[in-house]
Enzyme design. Structure first.
Site, short mmCIF file in Angstrom:
data_model
loop_
_atom_site.label_atom_id
_atom_site.label_comp_id
_atom_site.label_asym_id
_atom_site.label_seq_id
_atom_site.Cartn_x
_atom_site.Cartn_y
_atom_site.Cartn_z
N ASP A 1 1.28 10.88 9.28
CA ASP A 1 1.28 12.32 9.55
C ASP A 1 0.98 13.12 8.29
OD1 ASP A 1 2.16 12.45 12.41
OD2 ASP A 1 3.89 11.37 11.60
N SER B 1 7.10 7.66 9.27
CA SER B 1 8.43 8.04 9.76
C SER B 1 8.45 8.22 11.27
CB SER B 1 8.90 9.33 9.08
OG SER B 1 9.10 9.14 7.70
N ASP C 1 1.64 12.42 1.60
CA ASP C 1 1.40 13.86 1.53
C ASP C 1 2.67 14.67 1.30
OD1 ASP C 1 1.91 15.47 4.56
OD2 ASP C 1 2.31 13.34 4.30
N ASP D 1 0.56 6.42 4.59
CA ASP D 1 1.36 7.26 5.47
C ASP D 1 0.46 7.74 6.60
OD1 ASP D 1 3.50 9.10 6.29
OD2 ASP D 1 2.20 10.65 5.46
#
Length: 214
Positions: A6, A106, A162, A4
């Site tokens: 961010d 995302s 996260d 991921d």
């Protein structure tokens, strides 16, 4: 290896805080903490719906709000993007070991292109962006897409996340999941292994995750 972005590789959630709170002020309101936390790991469309509802302005056009956020966050990413603890060292170790690697985020492609100036364009074999899949996290499609593009069975992939939405996406897809919570707690769940940071995570730890029952 599936990363991921961010809150996992880069400490960018604080920049999103700035942009989202500024937009709320532009609309004459104040974004609540609960609404902000609910946005973490979600798609832009979902985040704009949360923001509008939180402000009591559900009639607002989410595309107009998203365009405002895009412009502001691009400015912030160009000047304030910082690595999360241990993230750069782990990413380098993974690449040095020639492990197939994907970025699964995302965030939209335009923003990711800016982030790659920090992350390194040769750091990933595949980049899957939130605006390039039909269903965003917490749906499993982003991680399934990354594994397919890498040519690696999802069951042989480790995903590092996260947020609860990201963890759900990766776990449902069938990956081994390492959660490193940043802004919000990640609930304990079967198949989800948690660390406070990536500073003590190395290739042996990642290999052990694939050998652990899930």
């Amino acid at each position: 290896m599936l990363f991921d972005m961010d809150g996992t590789l880069v400490d960018s959630e604080k920049l999103w805080d700035v942009a989202l709170r500024e937009l709320a002020e532009e609309y004459g309101g104040t974004l609540s903490t609960a609404a902000r936390l609910a946005m973490i790991g979600s798609s832009m469309a979902a985040s704009m719906r949360i923001l509008h509802d939180d402000l009591g302005q559900p009639w607002r056009d989410p595309e107009i709000s998203a365009a405002w956020i895009d412009r502001r966050i691009l400015e912030l990413f160009r000047t304030g993007l910082r690595w999360r603890p241990g993230a750069l060292a782990l990413l380098r170790a993974v690449r040095d070991a020639r492990i197939p690697t994907a970025l699964v985020t995302s965030s939209g492609r335009q923003l990711v292109e800016v982030a790659l100036d920090t992350l390194g364009r040769d750091s990933f074999d595949v980049v899957v962006c939130g605006d390039e899949v039909d269903a965003a996290k917490p749906h499993p499609e982003p991680y399934l897409t990354a594994a397919r593009l890498l040519g690696v069975p999802i069951g042989r992939c480790v995903a590092i996340e996260d947020s609860p939405a990201g963890v759900t996406s990766a776990l449902t897809a069938g990956a081994a999941v390492l959660a490193v919570p940043a802004e919000v707690p990640v609930p304990a769940a079967d198949g989800v292994h948690q660390r406070e940071s990536l500073t003590a995570v190395d290739l042996e730890v990642l290999a052990a995750l694939l050998g652990a029952p899930r």
